[in-house]
Design a protein around this motif. Structure first.
Motif, PDB file in Angstrom:
ATOM      1  N   GLN A   1     -10.237 -15.185  17.613  1.00  0.00           N
ATOM      2  CA  GLN A   1      -9.300 -15.384  16.517  1.00  0.00           C
ATOM      3  C   GLN A   1      -9.773 -14.596  15.296  1.00  0.00           C
ATOM      4  O   GLN A   1     -10.923 -14.716  14.898  1.00  0.00           O
ATOM      5  CB  GLN A   1      -9.192 -16.868  16.156  1.00  0.00           C
ATOM      6  N   VAL A   2      -8.877 -13.803  14.738  1.00  0.00           N
ATOM      7  CA  VAL A   2      -9.201 -13.005  13.554  1.00  0.00           C
ATOM      8  C   VAL A   2      -8.570 -13.660  12.338  1.00  0.00           C
ATOM      9  O   VAL A   2      -7.378 -13.962  12.330  1.00  0.00           O
ATOM     10  CB  VAL A   2      -8.675 -11.572  13.701  1.00  0.00           C
ATOM     11  N   GLN A   3      -9.362 -13.885  11.330  1.00  0.00           N
ATOM     12  CA  GLN A   3      -8.837 -14.409  10.067  1.00  0.00           C
ATOM     13  C   GLN A   3      -8.738 -13.290   9.055  1.00  0.00           C
ATOM     14  O   GLN A   3      -9.684 -12.502   8.893  1.00  0.00           O
ATOM     15  CB  GLN A   3      -9.729 -15.523   9.544  1.00  0.00           C
ATOM     16  N   LEU A   4      -7.602 -13.235   8.379  1.00  0.00           N
ATOM     17  CA  LEU A   4      -7.358 -12.220   7.355  1.00  0.00           C
ATOM     18  C   LEU A   4      -7.067 -12.933   6.038  1.00  0.00           C
ATOM     19  O   LEU A   4      -6.219 -13.830   5.993  1.00  0.00           O
ATOM     20  CB  LEU A   4      -6.165 -11.343   7.733  1.00  0.00           C
ATOM     21  N   VAL A   5      -7.747 -12.533   5.000  1.00  0.00           N
ATOM     22  CA  VAL A   5      -7.570 -13.160   3.690  1.00  0.00           C
ATOM     23  C   VAL A   5      -7.261 -12.090   2.660  1.00  0.00           C
ATOM     24  O   VAL A   5      -8.092 -11.206   2.399  1.00  0.00           O
ATOM     25  CB  VAL A   5      -8.820 -13.952   3.273  1.00  0.00           C
ATOM     26  N   GLU A   6      -6.063 -12.181   2.072  1.00  0.00           N
ATOM     27  CA  GLU A   6      -5.645 -11.224   1.049  1.00  0.00           C
ATOM     28  C   GLU A   6      -6.036 -11.721  -0.334  1.00  0.00           C
ATOM     29  O   GLU A   6      -6.130 -12.926  -0.575  1.00  0.00           O
ATOM     30  CB  GLU A   6      -4.131 -11.001   1.067  1.00  0.00           C
ATOM     31  N   SER A   7      -6.210 -10.781  -1.234  1.00  0.00           N
ATOM     32  CA  SER A   7      -6.478 -11.106  -2.628  1.00  0.00           C
ATOM     33  C   SER A   7      -5.973  -9.956  -3.497  1.00  0.00           C
ATOM     34  O   SER A   7      -5.683  -8.869  -2.988  1.00  0.00           O
ATOM     35  CB  SER A   7      -7.971 -11.330  -2.865  1.00  0.00           C
ATOM     36  N   GLY A   8      -5.859 -10.229  -4.805  1.00  0.00           N
ATOM     37  CA  GLY A   8      -5.515  -9.171  -5.737  1.00  0.00           C
ATOM     38  C   GLY A   8      -4.094  -9.177  -6.247  1.00  0.00           C
ATOM     39  O   GLY A   8      -3.730  -8.356  -7.087  1.00  0.00           O
ATOM     40  N   GLY A   9      -3.267 -10.088  -5.742  1.00  0.00           N
ATOM     41  CA  GLY A   9      -1.901 -10.144  -6.239  1.00  0.00           C
ATOM     42  C   GLY A   9      -1.849 -10.668  -7.660  1.00  0.00           C
ATOM     43  O   GLY A   9      -2.852 -11.118  -8.227  1.00  0.00           O
ATOM     44  N   GLY A  10      -0.653 -10.596  -8.257  1.00  0.00           N
ATOM     45  CA  GLY A  10      -0.492 -11.101  -9.608  1.00  0.00           C
ATOM     46  C   GLY A  10       0.779 -10.607 -10.240  1.00  0.00           C
ATOM     47  O   GLY A  10       1.675 -10.095  -9.568  1.00  0.00           O
ATOM     48  N   LEU A  11       0.843 -10.772 -11.562  1.00  0.00           N
ATOM     49  CA  LEU A  11       2.003 -10.365 -12.360  1.00  0.00           C
ATOM     50  C   LEU A  11       1.643  -9.104 -13.136  1.00  0.00           C
ATOM     51  O   LEU A  11       0.594  -9.046 -13.799  1.00  0.00           O
ATOM     52  CB  LEU A  11       2.383 -11.485 -13.322  1.00  0.00           C
ATOM     53  N   VAL A  12       2.513  -8.110 -13.054  1.00  0.00           N
ATOM     54  CA  VAL A  12       2.263  -6.845 -13.742  1.00  0.00           C
ATOM     55  C   VAL A  12       3.590  -6.300 -14.263  1.00  0.00           C
ATOM     56  O   VAL A  12       4.656  -6.581 -13.679  1.00  0.00           O
ATOM     57  CB  VAL A  12       1.575  -5.835 -12.801  1.00  0.00           C
ATOM     58  N   GLN A  13       3.538  -5.547 -15.334  1.00  0.00           N
ATOM     59  CA  GLN A  13       4.747  -4.926 -15.866  1.00  0.00           C
ATOM     60  C   GLN A  13       5.097  -3.681 -15.053  1.00  0.00           C
ATOM     61  O   GLN A  13       4.227  -3.044 -14.444  1.00  0.00           O
ATOM     62  CB  GLN A  13       4.547  -4.546 -17.326  1.00  0.00           C
ATOM     63  N   ALA A  14       6.355  -3.340 -15.081  1.00  0.00           N
ATOM     64  CA  ALA A  14       6.815  -2.129 -14.402  1.00  0.00           C
ATOM     65  C   ALA A  14       6.018  -0.921 -14.904  1.00  0.00           C
ATOM     66  O   ALA A  14       5.756  -0.805 -16.118  1.00  0.00           O
ATOM     67  CB  ALA A  14       8.294  -1.928 -14.641  1.00  0.00           C
ATOM     68  N   GLY A  15       5.621  -0.079 -13.961  1.00  0.00           N
ATOM     69  CA  GLY A  15       4.794   1.074 -14.286  1.00  0.00           C
ATOM     70  C   GLY A  15       3.312   0.819 -14.169  1.00  0.00           C
ATOM     71  O   GLY A  15       2.506   1.760 -14.202  1.00  0.00           O
ATOM     72  N   GLY A  16       2.946  -0.436 -14.016  1.00  0.00           N
ATOM     73  CA  GLY A  16       1.544  -0.803 -13.908  1.00  0.00           C
ATOM     74  C   GLY A  16       1.011  -0.661 -12.501  1.00  0.00           C
ATOM     75  O   GLY A  16       1.695  -0.174 -11.588  1.00  0.00           O
ATOM     76  N   SER A  17      -0.242  -1.095 -12.320  1.00  0.00           N
ATOM     77  CA  SER A  17      -0.931  -0.962 -11.038  1.00  0.00           C
ATOM     78  C   SER A  17      -1.575  -2.276 -10.623  1.00  0.00           C
ATOM     79  O   SER A  17      -1.941  -3.096 -11.479  1.00  0.00           O
ATOM     80  CB  SER A  17      -2.021   0.115 -11.137  1.00  0.00           C
ATOM     81  N   LEU A  18      -1.711  -2.435  -9.328  1.00  0.00           N
ATOM     82  CA  LEU A  18      -2.462  -3.537  -8.747  1.00  0.00           C
ATOM     83  C   LEU A  18      -3.175  -3.013  -7.510  1.00  0.00           C
ATOM     84  O   LEU A  18      -2.682  -2.083  -6.859  1.00  0.00           O
ATOM     85  CB  LEU A  18      -1.554  -4.696  -8.334  1.00  0.00           C
ATOM     86  N   ARG A  19      -4.283  -3.661  -7.188  1.00  0.00           N
ATOM     87  CA  ARG A  19      -4.991  -3.314  -5.958  1.00  0.00           C
ATOM     88  C   ARG A  19      -5.149  -4.573  -5.122  1.00  0.00           C
ATOM     89  O   ARG A  19      -5.776  -5.541  -5.561  1.00  0.00           O
ATOM     90  CB  ARG A  19      -6.365  -2.716  -6.254  1.00  0.00           C
ATOM     91  N   LEU A  20      -4.562  -4.550  -3.944  1.00  0.00           N
ATOM     92  CA  LEU A  20      -4.689  -5.658  -3.009  1.00  0.00           C
ATOM     93  C   LEU A  20      -5.837  -5.384  -2.056  1.00  0.00           C
ATOM     94  O   LEU A  20      -6.071  -4.228  -1.680  1.00  0.00           O
ATOM     95  CB  LEU A  20      -3.399  -5.849  -2.217  1.00  0.00           C
TER      96      LEU A  20
END
Length: 126
Positions: A1-20
């Motif tokens: 069984q493989v577990q995958l855990v995401e992180s890095g989401g959030g609220l950002v204004q248009a034109g901005g950046s995020l890294r997941l």
């Protein structure tokens, strides 16, 4: 069984950046195609990006090409999605997915993937 855990989401204004980031609990991580999908309210889960076992090949949906970059670190068992120039239509829950070992092919299809993370919310305000 493989577990995958995401992180890095959030609220950002248009034109901005995020890294997941997605961390996998799997010693065979380097043998698996990895992908990112997203699902907006009331819509089907859709392909965003995928990366081959070694990271040498990457694939993107037309809607994110030139703005998003997928990468992986097989030593750390992680796959990242750098998202730049974000738009309100990028708002969705983003999921990390792992294909069966040594599989290659329909990386853009949900059915290609064997394991899924729980998802992380990305909200882009206008």
């Amino acid at each position: 069984q493989v577990q995958l855990v995401e992180s890095g989401g959030g609220l950002v204004q248009a034109g901005g950046s995020l890294r997941l980031s997605c961390a996998a609990s799997d010693r065979t991580f380097s043998n698996r195609f990895m992908g990112w999908f997203r699902q907006a309210p009331g819509k089907e889960r859709e392909f965003v990006a995928a990366i081959s076992w070694s990271g040498g090949r990457t694939y993107y949906a037309d809607s994110v090409k030139g703005r998003f970059t997928i990468s992986r670190d097989n030593a750390k068992n992680t796959v990242d999605l750098q998202m730049n120039s974000l738009k309100p239509e990028d708002t969705a829950v983003y999921y990390c997915a792992a294909a069966p070992r040594y599989y290659s092919g329909n990386y853009y299809s949900k059915t290609f993937y064997e394991y899924w993370g729980q998802g992380t919310q990305v909200t882009v305000s206008s």
